[in-house]
Design a protein around this motif. Sequence first.
Motif, PDB file in Angstrom:
ATOM      1  N   ALA A  61       3.840 -14.675  -8.630  1.00  0.00           N
ATOM      2  CA  ALA A  61       2.633 -14.996  -7.857  1.00  0.00           C
ATOM      3  C   ALA A  61       1.895 -13.726  -7.442  1.00  0.00           C
ATOM      4  CB  ALA A  61       3.006 -15.815  -6.622  1.00  0.00           C
ATOM      5  N   LEU A  62       2.646 -12.717  -6.991  1.00  0.00           N
ATOM      6  CA  LEU A  62       2.009 -11.464  -6.575  1.00  0.00           C
ATOM      7  C   LEU A  62       1.404 -10.743  -7.778  1.00  0.00           C
ATOM      8  CD1 LEU A  62       4.729 -10.271  -4.026  1.00  0.00           C
ATOM      9  CD2 LEU A  62       2.501 -11.269  -3.512  1.00  0.00           C
ATOM     10  N   ALA A  63       2.146 -10.747  -8.897  1.00  0.00           N
ATOM     11  CA  ALA A  63       1.598 -10.153 -10.120  1.00  0.00           C
ATOM     12  C   ALA A  63       0.400 -10.962 -10.603  1.00  0.00           C
ATOM     13  CB  ALA A  63       2.668 -10.090 -11.200  1.00  0.00           C
ATOM     14  N   GLY A  64       0.450 -12.285 -10.398  1.00  0.00           N
ATOM     15  CA  GLY A  64      -0.641 -13.157 -10.812  1.00  0.00           C
ATOM     16  C   GLY A  64      -1.940 -12.831 -10.105  1.00  0.00           C
ATOM     17  N   LEU A  65      -1.859 -12.469  -8.826  1.00  0.00           N
ATOM     18  CA  LEU A  65      -3.055 -12.077  -8.093  1.00  0.00           C
ATOM     19  C   LEU A  65      -3.680 -10.816  -8.701  1.00  0.00           C
ATOM     20  CD1 LEU A  65      -1.830 -12.683  -4.427  1.00  0.00           C
ATOM     21  CD2 LEU A  65      -3.696 -13.902  -5.582  1.00  0.00           C
ATOM     22  N   CYS A  66      -2.812  -9.895  -9.126  1.00  0.00           N
ATOM     23  CA  CYS A  66      -3.305  -8.668  -9.754  1.00  0.00           C
ATOM     24  C   CYS A  66      -3.917  -8.970 -11.120  1.00  0.00           C
ATOM     25  CB  CYS A  66      -2.170  -7.654  -9.883  1.00  0.00           C
ATOM     26  SG  CYS A  66      -1.488  -7.117  -8.294  1.00  0.00           S
ATOM     27  N   CYS A 419       0.677  -4.473 -11.358  1.00  0.00           N
ATOM     28  CA  CYS A 419       0.565  -4.390  -9.887  1.00  0.00           C
ATOM     29  C   CYS A 419       0.171  -2.988  -9.445  1.00  0.00           C
ATOM     30  CB  CYS A 419       1.893  -4.787  -9.229  1.00  0.00           C
ATOM     31  SG  CYS A 419       2.317  -6.536  -9.358  1.00  0.00           S
ATOM     32  N   LEU A 420       0.828  -1.981 -10.013  1.00  0.00           N
ATOM     33  CA  LEU A 420       0.509  -0.604  -9.651  1.00  0.00           C
ATOM     34  C   LEU A 420      -0.888  -0.224 -10.124  1.00  0.00           C
ATOM     35  CD1 LEU A 420       3.893   1.225 -10.404  1.00  0.00           C
ATOM     36  CD2 LEU A 420       2.991   0.462  -8.195  1.00  0.00           C
ATOM     37  N   GLY A 421      -1.311  -0.800 -11.262  1.00  0.00           N
ATOM     38  CA  GLY A 421      -2.641  -0.501 -11.777  1.00  0.00           C
ATOM     39  C   GLY A 421      -3.739  -0.901 -10.808  1.00  0.00           C
ATOM     40  N   ILE A 422      -3.619  -2.098 -10.242  1.00  0.00           N
ATOM     41  CA  ILE A 422      -4.615  -2.551  -9.266  1.00  0.00           C
ATOM     42  C   ILE A 422      -4.585  -1.661  -8.030  1.00  0.00           C
ATOM     43  CG2 ILE A 422      -5.169  -4.407  -7.645  1.00  0.00           C
ATOM     44  CD1 ILE A 422      -6.120  -4.949 -10.458  1.00  0.00           C
ATOM     45  N   PHE A 423      -3.399  -1.300  -7.558  1.00  0.00           N
ATOM     46  CA  PHE A 423      -3.263  -0.447  -6.371  1.00  0.00           C
ATOM     47  C   PHE A 423      -3.935   0.910  -6.608  1.00  0.00           C
ATOM     48  CE2 PHE A 423      -1.109   2.661  -3.712  1.00  0.00           C
ATOM     49  CZ  PHE A 423      -1.136   2.045  -2.463  1.00  0.00           C
ATOM     50  N   ILE A 424      -3.665   1.505  -7.783  1.00  0.00           N
ATOM     51  CA  ILE A 424      -4.232   2.813  -8.105  1.00  0.00           C
ATOM     52  C   ILE A 424      -5.743   2.745  -8.219  1.00  0.00           C
ATOM     53  CG2 ILE A 424      -4.354   4.598  -9.894  1.00  0.00           C
ATOM     54  CD1 ILE A 424      -1.381   3.973 -10.484  1.00  0.00           C
ATOM     55  N   THR A 438      -7.797  -8.886  -5.052  1.00  0.00           N
ATOM     56  CA  THR A 438      -6.454  -9.256  -4.615  1.00  0.00           C
ATOM     57  C   THR A 438      -6.387  -9.106  -3.102  1.00  0.00           C
ATOM     58  OG1 THR A 438      -5.498  -8.460  -6.679  1.00  0.00           O
ATOM     59  CG2 THR A 438      -4.000  -8.720  -4.806  1.00  0.00           C
ATOM     60  N   PRO A 439      -6.079 -10.173  -2.363  1.00  0.00           N
ATOM     61  CA  PRO A 439      -6.040 -10.073  -0.895  1.00  0.00           C
ATOM     62  C   PRO A 439      -4.903  -9.163  -0.429  1.00  0.00           C
ATOM     63  CG  PRO A 439      -5.155 -12.177  -1.625  1.00  0.00           C
ATOM     64  CD  PRO A 439      -5.725 -11.510  -2.842  1.00  0.00           C
ATOM     65  N   TRP A 440      -5.177  -8.428   0.622  1.00  0.00           N
ATOM     66  CA  TRP A 440      -4.152  -7.559   1.233  1.00  0.00           C
ATOM     67  C   TRP A 440      -3.450  -6.708   0.166  1.00  0.00           C
ATOM     68  CZ3 TRP A 440      -2.955 -13.017   2.431  1.00  0.00           C
ATOM     69  CH2 TRP A 440      -3.699 -13.483   3.502  1.00  0.00           C
ATOM     70  N   TYR A 441      -4.253  -6.026  -0.641  1.00  0.00           N
ATOM     71  CA  TYR A 441      -3.690  -5.306  -1.791  1.00  0.00           C
ATOM     72  C   TYR A 441      -2.688  -4.236  -1.360  1.00  0.00           C
ATOM     73  CZ  TYR A 441      -6.270  -0.901  -1.156  1.00  0.00           C
ATOM     74  OH  TYR A 441      -6.733   0.300  -0.681  1.00  0.00           O
ATOM     75  N   LEU A 442      -2.863  -3.681  -0.144  1.00  0.00           N
ATOM     76  CA  LEU A 442      -1.912  -2.679   0.340  1.00  0.00           C
ATOM     77  C   LEU A 442      -0.510  -3.251   0.497  1.00  0.00           C
ATOM     78  CD1 LEU A 442      -4.089  -0.807   3.007  1.00  0.00           C
ATOM     79  CD2 LEU A 442      -3.284   0.079   0.807  1.00  0.00           C
ATOM     80  N   ILE A 443      -0.433  -4.579   0.639  1.00  0.00           N
ATOM     81  CA  ILE A 443       0.866  -5.243   0.760  1.00  0.00           C
ATOM     82  C   ILE A 443       1.239  -5.933  -0.553  1.00  0.00           C
ATOM     83  CG2 ILE A 443       2.160  -7.069   1.946  1.00  0.00           C
ATOM     84  CD1 ILE A 443       0.419  -6.553   4.404  1.00  0.00           C
ATOM     85  N   CYS A 445       0.247  -5.591  -3.779  1.00  0.00           N
ATOM     86  CA  CYS A 445       0.545  -4.779  -4.972  1.00  0.00           C
ATOM     87  C   CYS A 445       1.912  -4.096  -4.886  1.00  0.00           C
ATOM     88  CB  CYS A 445      -0.561  -3.752  -5.198  1.00  0.00           C
ATOM     89  SG  CYS A 445      -2.166  -4.478  -5.594  1.00  0.00           S
ATOM     90  N   PRO A 446       2.201  -3.346  -3.801  1.00  0.00           N
ATOM     91  CA  PRO A 446       3.533  -2.724  -3.716  1.00  0.00           C
ATOM     92  C   PRO A 446       4.663  -3.754  -3.648  1.00  0.00           C
ATOM     93  CG  PRO A 446       2.015  -1.685  -2.173  1.00  0.00           C
ATOM     94  CD  PRO A 446       1.340  -2.925  -2.683  1.00  0.00           C
ATOM     95  N   LEU A 447       4.420  -4.872  -2.919  1.00  0.00           N
ATOM     96  CA  LEU A 447       5.469  -5.881  -2.797  1.00  0.00           C
ATOM     97  C   LEU A 447       5.735  -6.547  -4.141  1.00  0.00           C
ATOM     98  CD1 LEU A 447       7.395  -7.363  -0.914  1.00  0.00           C
ATOM     99  CD2 LEU A 447       5.565  -9.007  -0.418  1.00  0.00           C
ATOM    100  N   GLY A 448       4.669  -6.856  -4.883  1.00  0.00           N
ATOM    101  CA  GLY A 448       4.850  -7.448  -6.207  1.00  0.00           C
ATOM    102  C   GLY A 448       5.633  -6.522  -7.127  1.00  0.00           C
ATOM    103  N   ALA A 449       5.264  -5.225  -7.110  1.00  0.00           N
ATOM    104  CA  ALA A 449       5.989  -4.254  -7.931  1.00  0.00           C
ATOM    105  C   ALA A 449       7.434  -4.127  -7.468  1.00  0.00           C
ATOM    106  CB  ALA A 449       5.281  -2.896  -7.859  1.00  0.00           C
TER     107      ALA A 449
END
Length: 506
Positions: A61-66, A419-424, A438-443, A445-449
């Motif tokens: 789900a977290l990767a899906g948002l990314c 996930c890291l790609g979206i964060f970067i 992606t909502p709350w990407y600071l949480i 993206c790292p959490l999904g990764a």
Amino acid sequence: MAASKDTGKSLKRTLGVGSLIALGIGAIIGAGIFVRTAAAAGEHAGPAVTISFLIAASGCALAGLCYAEFASMIPIAGSAYTYSYATMGEFIAWIIGWDLVLEYALGAATVAIGWSQYFNEFLNTFFHVHLPYSLSHSFFETSNTTTGMYANEMGVRGLINLPAIFIILMLTLLLIRGMAESAIVNNIIVIIKVAIVLMIITLGWHYIVPANHTPYLIPANAGSIKVSTGTINYADTFNHGWLGVLRGASVVFFAFIGFDAVSTAAQEAKNPQKDMPKGILISLVICTALYILFSHVLTGLVSYKEFLIQGKEASVTFAIKHSMPGYDWLANLVTIAILAGFSSVILVMLMGQTRVFYTMSMDGLIPPIFSKLHAKYRTPYKSQWLFFVFVSLFAGFIPDRIVGDMVSIGTLFAFVLVCLGIFILRRTDPALVRPFKTPWYLIVCPLGAAICLCMIASEGWENWARLIVWLLIGFVIYFGYSIKRSHVRHGIVEIPDNPINPKFIE
């Protein structure tokens, strides 16, 4: 981006959110639920495989948002390879493209091995014959059952899995001829698969034995069981307790492979910025609920240890025949429907693999042989034959447990990079137009990764070693061949993929 505009010459935008959800469900429900559920329960998680599904689903789900954010930025037909090339550069794109071989090619091999098991069950049920153990199993497996079709072959070692190679050959021939599945046939197969899952849940619920769910987590003193590939010792770190549940999550993660297929339909969605996230996440929620209920019923019908011995072959039909008297017709229906469903999954994976390599070849990263089209059928036939050989080597000579683990770790690694790609990108290029964020990407993206990395960590050093070796082989090819011939690096203007152009036809 220009290619994504509905100009009458591009893909037509006809898919609404309902169609995208249906596409996601059809792509997700496949071999994993019928094959890997029993393997995860028997070897690692026990009845708590339901929790394993929750962990795997949360990572997806977290990767899906990314994925959804990438799809909204680049709403064209493609995959993680296309997204990463356009946003993170060629090297990361190469890693993901090379890594996708573990998802598509080895995914096809894993499903083909499952197809082989149910094909033998089909022959045994309807014609009272079956292929010998040695001709339907890999060299690394030895028969350890005293019941069922292999009751008289105790101790027999496998040689080659012929049914698995056979189905790969048949589907390869179809793909070379360009015989695409019609939407009607696809929808029928999806309806059958979902209907069977619902029937097993509904009818099997009344036959659950509560004792089979106690204890819910496998205890460290559960002993050991001799299986076809060696011995499973439940005292091992990732074979009991919560770590066993985490290891089970990495196994059943295979059941979710395919949800990213929704993102590849972005160019055909009416409103991709709004509907893509809904299509991805709602289909994930529905399939997760079905998976949890299905695994709860399956582990309630028989003890989790039975899936490693008598229930090793065609585990779902075994559970029905063993614990649901009077429902042999359901077991027979399951066998036929699974064969059809597995065939469609193998077909899509083989097609997806050659199309990813076709794109990489068009970018100059791999040899032109992968983008040469057949003069009559307009299909990458040489690439299809090469992958037939590659996939058959794994399907015919390697056990499904090993191949399936390689698929999971490869796909998880790709999800980590997404996930890291979206964060970067959020940090390095905040001005990019993002119709969906992606909502709350600071949480997220790292959490999904992190969740995907935890599942990778539980895979064991053997699978880590296989992944590292695979990536090292990829690096050798990239720095020895690809970097010298890359079209982007050499400023070569991309030639349109036009079948009339003789450059791409043999």
